[in-house]
Design a protein around this motif. Structure first.
Motif, PDB file in Angstrom:
ATOM      1  N   ALA A  32       0.829  -1.208   0.000  1.00 22.26           N
ATOM      2  CA  ALA A  32       0.000   0.000   0.000  1.00 22.26           C
ATOM      3  C   ALA A  32       0.862   1.256   0.000  1.00 22.26           C
ATOM      4  O   ALA A  32       0.562   2.230  -0.713  1.00 22.26           O
ATOM      5  N   ARG A  35       2.684   1.540  -3.546  1.00 19.55           N
ATOM      6  CA  ARG A  35       1.823   1.911  -4.679  1.00 19.55           C
ATOM      7  C   ARG A  35       0.823   3.026  -4.333  1.00 19.55           C
ATOM      8  O   ARG A  35      -0.072   3.316  -5.128  1.00 19.55           O
ATOM      9  N   ASN A  36       0.961   3.608  -3.145  1.00 22.29           N
ATOM     10  CA  ASN A  36       0.087   4.713  -2.722  1.00 22.29           C
ATOM     11  C   ASN A  36      -1.393   4.311  -2.655  1.00 22.29           C
ATOM     12  O   ASN A  36      -2.283   5.096  -3.013  1.00 22.29           O
ATOM     13  N   TYR A  37      -1.655   3.109  -2.202  1.00 22.70           N
ATOM     14  CA  TYR A  37      -3.038   2.689  -1.979  1.00 22.70           C
ATOM     15  C   TYR A  37      -3.477   3.155  -0.593  1.00 22.70           C
ATOM     16  O   TYR A  37      -2.717   3.078   0.366  1.00 22.70           O
ATOM     17  N   TRP A  41     -10.672   4.780  -0.385  1.00 22.47           N
ATOM     18  CA  TRP A  41     -10.694   3.582  -1.217  1.00 22.47           C
ATOM     19  C   TRP A  41     -11.900   3.613  -2.156  1.00 22.47           C
ATOM     20  O   TRP A  41     -12.965   4.091  -1.797  1.00 22.47           O
ATOM     21  N   THR A  42     -11.714   3.104  -3.353  1.00 22.32           N
ATOM     22  CA  THR A  42     -12.827   2.921  -4.296  1.00 22.32           C
ATOM     23  C   THR A  42     -12.837   1.447  -4.708  1.00 22.32           C
ATOM     24  O   THR A  42     -11.873   0.713  -4.449  1.00 22.32           O
ATOM     25  N   GLU A  44     -12.434   0.279  -7.568  1.00 19.76           N
ATOM     26  CA  GLU A  44     -11.355   0.077  -8.531  1.00 19.76           C
ATOM     27  C   GLU A  44      -9.996  -0.050  -7.831  1.00 19.76           C
ATOM     28  O   GLU A  44      -9.206  -0.942  -8.141  1.00 19.76           O
ATOM     29  N   THR A  45      -9.719   0.835  -6.857  1.00 19.57           N
ATOM     30  CA  THR A  45      -8.423   0.773  -6.177  1.00 19.57           C
ATOM     31  C   THR A  45      -8.320  -0.471  -5.280  1.00 19.57           C
ATOM     32  O   THR A  45      -7.243  -1.039  -5.126  1.00 19.57           O
ATOM     33  N   ASN A  48      -7.516  -3.282  -7.690  1.00 17.59           N
ATOM     34  CA  ASN A  48      -6.124  -3.154  -8.142  1.00 17.59           C
ATOM     35  C   ASN A  48      -5.146  -3.558  -7.037  1.00 17.59           C
ATOM     36  O   ASN A  48      -4.123  -4.201  -7.295  1.00 17.59           O
ATOM     37  N   TYR A  49      -5.478  -3.168  -5.810  1.00 19.33           N
ATOM     38  CA  TYR A  49      -4.619  -3.507  -4.669  1.00 19.33           C
ATOM     39  C   TYR A  49      -4.494  -5.018  -4.510  1.00 19.33           C
ATOM     40  O   TYR A  49      -3.388  -5.560  -4.377  1.00 19.33           O
ATOM     41  N   ASP A  52      -2.491  -6.622  -7.364  1.00 20.39           N
ATOM     42  CA  ASP A  52      -1.060  -6.393  -7.173  1.00 20.39           C
ATOM     43  C   ASP A  52      -0.513  -7.278  -6.054  1.00 20.39           C
ATOM     44  O   ASP A  52       0.618  -7.785  -6.139  1.00 20.39           O
TER      45      ASP A  52
END
Length: 243
Positions: A32, A35-37, A41-42, A44-45, A48-49, A52
């Motif tokens: 996190a 990758r700046n997660y 939060w959405t 989509e993120t 993606n998290y 990854d």
């Protein structure tokens, strides 16, 4: 594009034991940050998290394989067992089988090579020296043995013995290393066939269905095929026992 509402769906047999999808996951916090997660939060993120995270974990597993196998090789080669042949053979069998089961993407020959175990030494270890002196171990034999066993859902030892020119007992010992991978690939065929046999008996003795109908139903429900004569034999034995 319409989506079905899955809010009420509850996974069967799954217990969610992680309340924090970042700090409670392996390397989640580090990923996190990298990758700046984070908040906000959405959907989509979040997706993606986790994608990854899976890629990160798979890459780590690949890299660790290259580290752990040589470590196992070093441990095996460091053992001073020159005067303890049977102990040495047992350890070789254990190390090879453990590595082969753990690293499912590697062939048996590559495992032997990494561990520094020759085909001849491995065969001697599996057969406790019972291999015929005239038999010549080779890389080709190891590859063919693995391909033969792993390409069949059910191995007939006598037929395998004729193919390789070795006894069924020797081939059974050599093939033990494949058992875990074979079960993972084809399932527990012994247990599956036992269940199918029990179903066949129940249908043959408790229904008036024809043998053709019964064998088809057993196949449809279990994937195990029986000849129609199996039903007639079950019924015949039952009648004889009832007299």
């Amino acid at each position: 594009m319409e989506h079905d509402d899955l809010a009420d769906v509850k996974p069967l047999g799954v217990r969610i034991q992680i309340s924090d999808g970042v700090h409670g996951m392996w390397m989640g916090k580090e990923l996190a940050e990298l990758r700046n997660y984070g908040v906000p939060w959405t959907n989509e993120t979040i997706l993606n998290y986790f994608e990854d995270l899976v890629k990160f974990h798979d890459a780590w597993c690949e890299s660790i394989t290259a580290v752990l196998l040589p470590d196992m090789a070093s441990e095996l080669q460091a053992l001073d067992l020159e005067n303890e042949t049977f102990s040495k053979w047992k350890l070789i069998r254990t190390y090879v089988e453990s590595a082969y089961t753990k690293y499912g993407d590697k062939s048996l020959l590559s495992i032997l090579g990494i561990l520094g175990v020759t085909p001849t030494l491995w065969i001697q270890a599996c057969t406790t020296g019972g291999i015929p002196k005239c038999f010549k171990a080779s890389d080709d034999f190891i590859d063919e043995l693995e391909h033969y066993y792993m390409s069949r859902d059910k191995v007939v030892w006598v037929e395998m013995g004729k193919h390789f020119g070795l006894s069924a007992h020797i081939l059974s010992n050599l093939s033990r290393v494949f058992f875990a991978r074979h079960k993972a690939k084809y399932g527990d065929l012994v247990g599956q066939r036992k269940s199918a046999r029990e179903l066949l008996n129940d249908l043959a003795l408790c229904t008036d269905e024809t043998p053709t109908h019964i064998t088809k139903e057993v196949f449809d429900r279990t994937g195990v095929e029986f000849h129609i004569s199996a039903v007639t034999k079950i019924r015949a034995r039952s009648k004889q026992g009832g007299k």
